[in-house]
Design a protein around this motif. Structure first.
Motif, PDB file in Angstrom:
ATOM      1  N   UNK A   1      65.004  21.940  22.304  1.00  0.00           N
ATOM      2  CA  UNK A   1      63.607  21.565  22.442  1.00  0.00           C
ATOM      3  C   UNK A   1      63.322  20.267  21.675  1.00  0.00           C
ATOM      4  N   UNK A   2      64.007  20.093  20.551  1.00  0.00           N
ATOM      5  CA  UNK A   2      63.816  18.865  19.761  1.00  0.00           C
ATOM      6  C   UNK A   2      64.175  17.638  20.605  1.00  0.00           C
ATOM      7  N   UNK A   3      65.236  17.764  21.386  1.00  0.00           N
ATOM      8  CA  UNK A   3      65.648  16.629  22.210  1.00  0.00           C
ATOM      9  C   UNK A   3      64.653  16.368  23.347  1.00  0.00           C
ATOM     10  N   UNK A   4      63.989  17.422  23.809  1.00  0.00           N
ATOM     11  CA  UNK A   4      63.072  17.279  24.947  1.00  0.00           C
ATOM     12  C   UNK A   4      61.669  16.847  24.530  1.00  0.00           C
ATOM     13  N   UNK A   5      61.336  17.137  23.280  1.00  0.00           N
ATOM     14  CA  UNK A   5      59.956  16.941  22.824  1.00  0.00           C
ATOM     15  C   UNK A   5      59.423  15.519  23.045  1.00  0.00           C
ATOM     16  N   UNK A   6      60.187  14.458  22.759  1.00  0.00           N
ATOM     17  CA  UNK A   6      59.637  13.116  22.984  1.00  0.00           C
ATOM     18  C   UNK A   6      59.224  12.888  24.441  1.00  0.00           C
ATOM     19  N   UNK A   7      60.041  13.359  25.417  1.00  0.00           N
ATOM     20  CA  UNK A   7      59.653  13.167  26.825  1.00  0.00           C
ATOM     21  C   UNK A   7      58.435  14.011  27.155  1.00  0.00           C
ATOM     22  N   UNK A   8      58.368  15.231  26.571  1.00  0.00           N
ATOM     23  CA  UNK A   8      57.203  16.077  26.863  1.00  0.00           C
ATOM     24  C   UNK A   8      55.937  15.402  26.323  1.00  0.00           C
ATOM     25  N   UNK A   9      56.027  14.935  25.075  1.00  0.00           N
ATOM     26  CA  UNK A   9      54.867  14.251  24.463  1.00  0.00           C
ATOM     27  C   UNK A   9      54.397  13.082  25.330  1.00  0.00           C
ATOM     28  N   UNK A  10      55.367  12.294  25.795  1.00  0.00           N
ATOM     29  CA  UNK A  10      55.021  11.088  26.561  1.00  0.00           C
ATOM     30  C   UNK A  10      54.320  11.444  27.869  1.00  0.00           C
ATOM     31  N   UNK A  11      54.649  12.615  28.422  1.00  0.00           N
ATOM     32  CA  UNK A  11      54.065  12.999  29.716  1.00  0.00           C
ATOM     33  C   UNK A  11      52.790  13.828  29.567  1.00  0.00           C
ATOM     34  N   UNK A  12      52.538  14.344  28.373  1.00  0.00           N
ATOM     35  CA  UNK A  12      51.432  15.298  28.185  1.00  0.00           C
ATOM     36  C   UNK A  12      50.082  14.574  28.173  1.00  0.00           C
ATOM     37  N   UNK A  13      49.213  14.957  29.117  1.00  0.00           N
ATOM     38  CA  UNK A  13      47.935  14.256  29.259  1.00  0.00           C
ATOM     39  C   UNK A  13      46.872  14.769  28.283  1.00  0.00           C
ATOM     40  N   UNK A  14      47.177  15.836  27.568  1.00  0.00           N
ATOM     41  CA  UNK A  14      46.161  16.429  26.693  1.00  0.00           C
ATOM     42  C   UNK A  14      46.036  15.759  25.340  1.00  0.00           C
ATOM     43  N   UNK A  15      47.104  15.105  24.925  1.00  0.00           N
ATOM     44  CA  UNK A  15      47.092  14.570  23.566  1.00  0.00           C
ATOM     45  C   UNK A  15      45.970  13.538  23.452  1.00  0.00           C
ATOM     46  N   UNK A  16      45.163  13.711  22.407  1.00  0.00           N
ATOM     47  CA  UNK A  16      44.017  12.831  22.206  1.00  0.00           C
ATOM     48  C   UNK A  16      42.751  13.341  22.891  1.00  0.00           C
ATOM     49  N   UNK A  17      42.859  14.450  23.617  1.00  0.00           N
ATOM     50  CA  UNK A  17      41.677  14.988  24.317  1.00  0.00           C
ATOM     51  C   UNK A  17      41.133  16.232  23.623  1.00  0.00           C
ATOM     52  N   UNK A  18      39.910  16.615  24.025  1.00  0.00           N
ATOM     53  CA  UNK A  18      39.295  17.750  23.340  1.00  0.00           C
ATOM     54  C   UNK A  18      39.773  19.092  23.893  1.00  0.00           C
ATOM     55  N   UNK A  19      39.732  20.065  23.009  1.00  0.00           N
ATOM     56  CA  UNK A  19      40.229  21.411  23.279  1.00  0.00           C
ATOM     57  C   UNK A  19      39.246  22.402  22.674  1.00  0.00           C
ATOM     58  N   UNK A  20      38.965  23.482  23.408  1.00  0.00           N
ATOM     59  CA  UNK A  20      38.122  24.540  22.841  1.00  0.00           C
ATOM     60  C   UNK A  20      38.984  25.761  22.583  1.00  0.00           C
ATOM     61  N   UNK A  21      38.978  26.228  21.339  1.00  0.00           N
ATOM     62  CA  UNK A  21      39.771  27.407  20.991  1.00  0.00           C
ATOM     63  C   UNK A  21      39.040  28.673  21.417  1.00  0.00           C
ATOM     64  N   UNK A  22      39.783  29.762  21.501  1.00  0.00           N
ATOM     65  CA  UNK A  22      39.201  31.044  21.918  1.00  0.00           C
ATOM     66  C   UNK A  22      38.044  31.460  21.037  1.00  0.00           C
ATOM     67  N   UNK A  23      38.149  31.128  19.731  1.00  0.00           N
ATOM     68  CA  UNK A  23      37.098  31.547  18.801  1.00  0.00           C
ATOM     69  C   UNK A  23      35.899  30.597  18.807  1.00  0.00           C
ATOM     70  N   UNK A  24      35.867  29.650  19.723  1.00  0.00           N
ATOM     71  CA  UNK A  24      34.716  28.767  19.866  1.00  0.00           C
ATOM     72  C   UNK A  24      34.868  27.427  19.158  1.00  0.00           C
ATOM     73  N   UNK A  25      35.831  27.325  18.242  1.00  0.00           N
ATOM     74  CA  UNK A  25      36.024  26.040  17.565  1.00  0.00           C
ATOM     75  C   UNK A  25      36.466  24.976  18.568  1.00  0.00           C
ATOM     76  N   UNK A  26      36.111  23.739  18.279  1.00  0.00           N
ATOM     77  CA  UNK A  26      36.559  22.647  19.132  1.00  0.00           C
ATOM     78  C   UNK A  26      37.340  21.649  18.310  1.00  0.00           C
ATOM     79  N   UNK A  27      38.218  20.936  18.948  1.00  0.00           N
ATOM     80  CA  UNK A  27      39.001  19.934  18.229  1.00  0.00           C
ATOM     81  C   UNK A  27      39.681  19.000  19.203  1.00  0.00           C
TER      82      UNK A  27
END
Ligand code: BTN
Length: 251
Positions: A175-201
């Motif tokens: 997974x360590x070897x794959x992580x850089x490619x996953x990060x580069x393709x992941x559209x969520x990084x830098x975007x907002x997220x709502x947790x189940x308990x209502x917190x946002x980040x």
């Protein structure tokens, strides 16, 4: 170790390739792939249905013996592998943990499930790639297909074979070897997220088990699939607001 796709079982119609794989997990070997041109009860994440009227490439991969570690990364690895296979046609982003999207629309859905047969744990990775909806109604407003995106429909078996060999590679890598490619393709990084308990980040990164690291007011929180909703990734048609898409997986 057998390669992915050996054997390859092909059907015109099944209830669900994932369900079939699970029913036959005892007698099918590691790497077996079950493919169907249509499914009568195709399943998506969070109990949703997956409908694809002869419009897709749908298959499930059975993994036994050696499951990639940590096993929670399996859905993310599948997304990376299928993304790689599709790279000859289209450049997909990954909506964490495992949807493939293009121009804010969903092209690929993945449902990973786990089970036990005897003393042996197994996993089933179900993959649905939208090839061509034609005039059939889209199952959701934010679905797209390869015909719309590229003007052509690739040969089903050619794409399947490319996916099998890409999956072979991502299952065997660390997974360590794959992580850089996953990060580069992941559209969520830098975007907002709502947790189940209502917190946002804001989604900041991924950890070594594939969890999303979310920066909240009270610090960095690691969330697994199913514990949060990622916001504003899908471009919705009329009537849409937040995409509110649930992100649970069976693993
Ligand atoms: C999702 O996005 O909710 C996951 C969809 C997964 C669909 C695929 S199609 C092949 C396999 N068989 C199923 O019943 N589901 C998966």
């Amino acid at each position: 170790m057998r390669a992915i796709g050996q054997p390859l079982l092909q059907f015109d119609e099944l209830d669900s390739t994932n369900s079939y794989c699970k029913r036959c997990a005892v007698r099918l070997p590691h790497g077996a792939v079950v493919m169907a041109r249509s499914q009568t009860s195709g399943r998506g994440r969070s109990g949703r249905a997956w409908t694809s009227p002869d419009a897709g490439l749908m298959f499930s991969v059975l993994l036994k013996e050696e499951l990639p570690s940590p096993v929670q990364t399996l859905p993310l690895r599948c997304a990376l592998g299928v993304r790689e296979a599709l790279a000859a046609y289209v450049d997909c982003g990954i909506k964490w943990p495992n949807d493939l999207i293009v121009d804010g629309k969903k092209l690929v859905g993945i449902l990973c499930e786990s089970g036990v047969c005897g003393a042996e744990a197994y996993a089933v990775c179900g993959i649905g790639i939208n090839l061509d909806f034609g005039s059939a109604p889209r199952p959701v407003s934010y679905a797209t297909d390869l015909r719309v995106l590229t003007g052509r429909v690739p040969d089903r078996m050619e794409l399947a074979r490319a996916a099998f060999s890409a999956l072979d590679r991502v299952f065997a890598s660390s997974w360590t070897a794959l992580l850089p490619s996953y990060r580069a393709a992941c559209v969520n990084l830098g975007r907002s997220v709502r947790l189940e308990d209502g917190r946002e980040g804001t989604a900041e990164d991924l950890d070594e088990t594939g969890r999303l690291l979310v920066r909240c007011e009270d610090g960095l929180v690691a969330v697994g699939a199913g514990e949060c909703q990622v916001q504003g990734v899908y471009a919705l048609g009329s009537g849409g607001g937040s995409d509110g898409t649930s992100v649970s997986s069976g693993l």
